[in-house]
Motif scaffolding. Structure first.
Motif, PDB file in Angstrom:
ATOM      1  N   TRP A   1       0.824  -1.207   0.000  1.00 53.35           N
ATOM      2  CA  TRP A   1       0.000   0.000   0.000  1.00 53.35           C
ATOM      3  C   TRP A   1       0.860   1.259   0.000  1.00 53.35           C
ATOM      4  O   TRP A   1       0.371   2.369  -0.254  1.00 53.35           O
ATOM      5  N   PHE A   2       2.150   1.106   0.291  1.00 51.40           N
ATOM      6  CA  PHE A   2       3.152   2.146   0.068  1.00 51.40           C
ATOM      7  C   PHE A   2       4.462   1.437  -0.182  1.00 51.40           C
ATOM      8  O   PHE A   2       4.577   0.228   0.021  1.00 51.40           O
ATOM      9  N   ASN A   3       5.463   2.178  -0.674  1.00 52.91           N
ATOM     10  CA  ASN A   3       6.747   1.568  -0.997  1.00 52.91           C
ATOM     11  C   ASN A   3       7.780   1.937   0.058  1.00 52.91           C
ATOM     12  O   ASN A   3       8.148   3.114   0.194  1.00 52.91           O
ATOM     13  N   LEU A   4       8.224   0.940   0.815  1.00 49.66           N
ATOM     14  CA  LEU A   4       9.193   1.176   1.884  1.00 49.66           C
ATOM     15  C   LEU A   4      10.475   1.828   1.373  1.00 49.66           C
ATOM     16  O   LEU A   4      11.011   2.755   1.990  1.00 49.66           O
TER      17      LEU A   4
ATOM     18  N   ILE B   1       5.055  17.135  -7.679  1.00 43.03           N
ATOM     19  CA  ILE B   1       5.693  15.819  -7.613  1.00 43.03           C
ATOM     20  C   ILE B   1       4.637  14.719  -7.494  1.00 43.03           C
ATOM     21  O   ILE B   1       4.782  13.634  -8.056  1.00 43.03           O
ATOM     22  N   ALA B   2       3.567  15.023  -6.783  1.00 41.63           N
ATOM     23  CA  ALA B   2       2.508  14.021  -6.597  1.00 41.63           C
ATOM     24  C   ALA B   2       1.868  13.619  -7.919  1.00 41.63           C
ATOM     25  O   ALA B   2       1.495  12.458  -8.109  1.00 41.63           O
TER      26      ALA B   2
ATOM     27  N   THR C   1       3.043   7.089  -0.223  1.00 37.34           N
ATOM     28  CA  THR C   1       4.478   7.094   0.072  1.00 37.34           C
ATOM     29  C   THR C   1       4.979   8.514   0.298  1.00 37.34           C
ATOM     30  O   THR C   1       5.722   8.780   1.252  1.00 37.34           O
ATOM     31  N   ILE C   2       4.568   9.441  -0.571  1.00 41.59           N
ATOM     32  CA  ILE C   2       4.967  10.839  -0.414  1.00 41.59           C
ATOM     33  C   ILE C   2       4.440  11.407   0.901  1.00 41.59           C
ATOM     34  O   ILE C   2       5.163  12.092   1.637  1.00 41.59           O
ATOM     35  N   ALA C   3       3.188  11.122   1.203  1.00 39.17           N
ATOM     36  CA  ALA C   3       2.588  11.644   2.438  1.00 39.17           C
ATOM     37  C   ALA C   3       3.310  11.121   3.675  1.00 39.17           C
ATOM     38  O   ALA C   3       3.570  11.874   4.622  1.00 39.17           O
ATOM     39  N   LEU C   4       3.661   9.837   3.680  1.00 39.09           N
ATOM     40  CA  LEU C   4       4.358   9.265   4.829  1.00 39.09           C
ATOM     41  C   LEU C   4       5.754   9.855   4.982  1.00 39.09           C
ATOM     42  O   LEU C   4       6.204  10.136   6.107  1.00 39.09           O
TER      43      LEU C   4
ATOM     44  N   VAL D   1       4.395   3.640  -8.563  1.00 41.72           N
ATOM     45  CA  VAL D   1       3.909   4.948  -8.997  1.00 41.72           C
ATOM     46  C   VAL D   1       2.416   4.928  -9.317  1.00 41.72           C
ATOM     47  O   VAL D   1       1.902   5.869  -9.911  1.00 41.72           O
ATOM     48  N   ARG D   2       1.715   3.868  -8.941  1.00 38.68           N
ATOM     49  CA  ARG D   2       0.262   3.936  -8.972  1.00 38.68           C
ATOM     50  C   ARG D   2      -0.183   5.064  -8.046  1.00 38.68           C
ATOM     51  O   ARG D   2       0.430   5.304  -7.003  1.00 38.68           O
ATOM     52  N   ALA D   3      -1.236   5.743  -8.409  1.00 38.64           N
ATOM     53  CA  ALA D   3      -1.635   6.949  -7.679  1.00 38.64           C
ATOM     54  C   ALA D   3      -1.750   6.713  -6.174  1.00 38.64           C
ATOM     55  O   ALA D   3      -1.233   7.489  -5.365  1.00 38.64           O
ATOM     56  N   ASP D   4      -2.423   5.616  -5.782  1.00 29.71           N
ATOM     57  CA  ASP D   4      -2.624   5.388  -4.352  1.00 29.71           C
ATOM     58  C   ASP D   4      -1.302   5.119  -3.638  1.00 29.71           C
ATOM     59  O   ASP D   4      -1.038   5.657  -2.558  1.00 29.71           O
ATOM     60  N   VAL D   5      -0.437   4.304  -4.244  1.00 30.91           N
ATOM     61  CA  VAL D   5       0.842   3.967  -3.613  1.00 30.91           C
ATOM     62  C   VAL D   5       1.764   5.183  -3.581  1.00 30.91           C
ATOM     63  O   VAL D   5       2.380   5.504  -2.554  1.00 30.91           O
TER      64      VAL D   5
END
Length: 434
Positions: free
Chosen positions: A49-52, A272-273, A295-298, A287-291
């Motif tokens: 759900w995000f990229n570590l 960037i988003a 990732t940027i938000a975190l 780079v799927r929108a949700d992921v």
């Protein structure tokens, strides 16, 4: 005595105030290690759900942008800055290259590394990714963007434009959007960008360090770095986005010191988003929108949290991990390859065995990182300081930037597997360590 010297707080106060930067590095470093370790030891635990890994490098780049320009501005001495950078980066970097090549009979050098002189030229400059050359160690790609940032910051400093961080951040973010829409990959291809950039890099850096035509040399290097970033990177929109993130870090620092506004950082973040969402060269899961947005938000929330806690007592383990983060990021992936070469594929092993092997691999990585820091990084940094201190300062620096401890302007640890050698996911669940 200069005003900057008068403004310096005691060393203990500096260390306490800047420990949050080391803590952020520690968080970023462990995120990178987890991104590489989990797929081979505990694949079911890897988040999608995000990229570590991307999260870790965004944190690293924000911290690097926050502190690197202030290091140059604080001293006002370009020669001292570059001697420090060289002795900070190259000793461990070259040591890891030697290690990987020495063990190539056992674990072959990755196929993305050209088997010709262009690989030597690209490794000599660290401009690997912006000349589309794979590093002998997977994690070396991020050093390309650190080096581009150093070259550009030096040129901007010498021409007196270094205080326009917000404008630069927005410009690179806008460039990421535009380049993503019109460019599908490197425009300049082949080995010649690596050769040409190596010659310009060596000659230009000699001019910068030794003071002959210093400003001209720095400007040539800065223009070269910008051209490579946009025209010969593996993923040009990503290169522009990375520079936007780094200049956003600088803009945050200037805002914190009352020398700028925060709205350019918000504009940069928004650009960037959306940058990869319509890019021709995209489509990878991270780079799927949700992921991508998560990732940027975190990463942004982590950096903001670190700033909110600055000056407070932080977990010593995080601060220590940040201190050894450069060693951690350079050595961990080769060590994981060697470890899996010994143990074999662990992805279908029993869970207790997977956990035990993961813990053992992590212990080995941390131990080797500590040794690399103690016996390679630390002595060579001290040697670099002795050499740079033999020369007179070029200037008094910028008093507004006083107070940053020299230990905190080091290059940060990063990871590779996601981008852009990994324009595909190199650690997908069906891959094998290579």
């Amino acid at each position: 005595m200069s005003p900057a010297a008068v403004a310096l707080p005691p060393k203990s106060a500096q260390a306490a105030r800047l420990a949050w930067l080391d803590a952020l590095r520690g968080i970023g470093a462990m995120a990178v290690v987890a991104e590489h370790l989990l797929p081979w030891f505990l694949p079911e635990l890897r988040p999608y759900w995000f990229n570590l890994g991307v999260y870790g490098i965004l944190v690293f780049f924000l911290v690097s942008g926050y502190i690197i320009p202030t290091s140059l501005e604080r001293h006002g001495d370009v020669r001292k800055f570059w001697v420090s950078r060289i002795f900070r980066l190259y000793p461990l970097y070259l040591s890891v290259i030697v290690l990987v090549l020495a063990l190539a009979w056992w674990v072959p050098v990755r196929g993305e590394v050209p088997r010709d002189g262009s690989a030597v030229a690209a490794h000599a400059t660290m401009l690997l990714d912006v000349v589309s050359v794979g590093g002998v160690a997977d994690t070396m790609w991020t050093l390309s963007y650190e080096m581009v940032f150093y070259l550009m910051v030096t040129a901007l400093f010498l021409v007196g434009k270094h205080d326009r961080s917000g404008l630069l951040a927005m410009s690179f973010a806008a460039a990421a959007v535009v380049v993503g829409l019109v460019v599908s990959g490197a425009v300049l291809v082949g080995g010649w960008p690596a050769y040409a950039s190596c010659v310009v890099f060596v000659v230009g850096l000699v001019g910068v360090v030794w003071g002959r035509l210093r400003t001209v040399s720095a400007c040539v290097l800065g223009v070269m770095a910008l051209a490579l970033l946009l025209l010969s990177s593996r993923v040009p929109w990503l290169g522009a986005a990375v520079l936007a993130v780094m200049f956003a870090g600088t803009a945050i620092h200037r805002w914190e010191r009352g020398g700028g506004r925060l709205w350019p950082v918000a504009v940069t973040t928004a650009l960037i988003a959306v940058a990869p969402l319509w890019a021709i060269e995209s489509g990878w899961w991270w780079v799927r929108a949700d992921v991508w947005l998560t990732t940027i938000a975190l990463a942004g929330a982590t950096f903001a949290g670190g700033m909110a806690l600055r000056g407070r007592r932080l977990p010593k383990v995080l601060v220590w991990l940040g201190l050894v983060s450069y060693s951690l990021y350079l050595v961990h992936h080769p060590l994981l390859k060697y470890f899996v070469q010994i143990t074999g594929d662990l992805r279908r092993a029993d869970r207790p065995y997977q956990i035990a092997m993961a813990a053992l691999a992590l212990a080995v990585i941390l131990a080797v990182s500590a040794l690399a820091y103690r016996y390679v990084e630390k002595p060579m940094q001290a040697l670099g300081r002795r050499i740079s201190n033999r020369s007179k300062l070029q200037g008094r620096g910028d008093p507004r930037m006083a107070g940053e401890g020299p230990r905190h302007d080091g290059v940060l640890g990063h990871e590779e597997r996601q981008v852009p050698d990994g324009v595909r996911d190199h650690v997908g669940q069906g891959d094998a360590v290579r």
